[in-house]
Write an enzyme that holds these catalytic residues in place. Structure first.
Site: not given
Length: 272
Positions: A40, A109, A150
């Site tokens: 990331e 995301k 994440c």
């Protein structure tokens, strides 16, 4: 097939990050990796104060480099994530490139990292970022792969949808911190892997104690039995593992949870 996770040391100089990332991708390819993943925020420091300054359009400088190195090495490259600017909004975005250099997927995301653990950590991605609104999967000759970034790892429903759609490997570029990392990083990966009988790989930046946000590191691969089969420490390194889809099929045969779900009683569905 061989999977490589690149636990990159990320500096404040974007050109250096890109150069080192591409160098390590070439190294991984030379060692037989067919699928390579970056962490990331691999091209910039992680933090709400950096996203705007480092943001790019897609396609742009960073994704052009990723496309070129994927083609040069003839691999599938999961480009970690970068801050993306589009229509005046910023996203935390992962791009994937195939062996011909074409972009196969773009994952923004979905779940933004807004947390407050008193005395430990407070972070609010939504101050600068907008959430993505779609699932992202891509096909390889080996298996179908699902993507998250994440915080997406914490949401079991997302992984379940990927499992339903036929993904056998889930890849999460992520940067857990020194509070959430030791507590949940490995635990969540093992949970997602066992629940869905898939391989799960999570790729972190290397730890930099001087950074404003200190990543936990420990990039990890977990098999469908829930075993950690590869794991880094905190330093910059490349983690290799062989993904055995025959083993995955055997596990699903031995404990057939996917066919034994009670869809008459409950369900998780993809809405769009």
């Amino acid at each position: 097939f061989r999977l490589a996770l690149i636990q990159l040391h990320v500096s404040a100089v974007k050109s250096d990050n890109l150069q080192r990332a591409c160098g390590l991708v070439r190294e991984a390819s030379a060692k037989g990796a067919k699928v390579v993943a970056l962490p990331e925020c691999f091209n910039s420091p992680y933090g709400t104060q950096y996203f705007k300054e480092y943001a790019e359009k897609i396609p742009g400088e960073s994704t052009k480099k990723l496309s070129e190195v994927a083609k040069e090495c003839s691999i599938y490259l999961i480009g970690g994530s970068i801050p993306e600017e589009d229509g005046g909004k910023l996203y935390n975005t992962c791009t994937v490139f195939g062996p011909d250099g074409a972009m196969l997927a773009k994952h923004r995301k979905v779940h933004l990292f807004d947390i407050n653990v008193p005395g430990k950590i407070q972070f609010k991605e939504s101050e600068t970022l907008s959430p993505g609104n779609s699932f992202s999967m891509f096909d390889t000759p080996y298996c179908k792969v699902g993507l998250g970034i994440c915080y997406d790892l914490r949401f079991a429903e997302m992984a379940q949808i990927y499992g339903q759609k036929g993904c056998q490997l889930l890849i999460y570029p992520g940067a857990f911190n020194l509070t959430t990392g030791p507590a949940h990083w490995e635990l969540l990966q093992r949970g997602r892997a066992v629940d869905n009988q898939v391989y799960v790989a999570a790729v972190s930046p290397a730890r930099d104690e001087k950074a404003s946000y200190v990543a936990w590191g420990h990039s990890t691969v977990v098999n469908p039995w829930g075993e950690v089969i590869a794991q880094a420490g905190a330093e910059e390194t490349v983690v290799y593992t062989d993904i055995d889809l025959k083993k995955l099929a055997e596990i699903r045969q031995q404990i057939p949870i996917l066919s034994q779900k009670r869809c008459d009683l409950y369900g998780v569905e993809m809405k769009k």
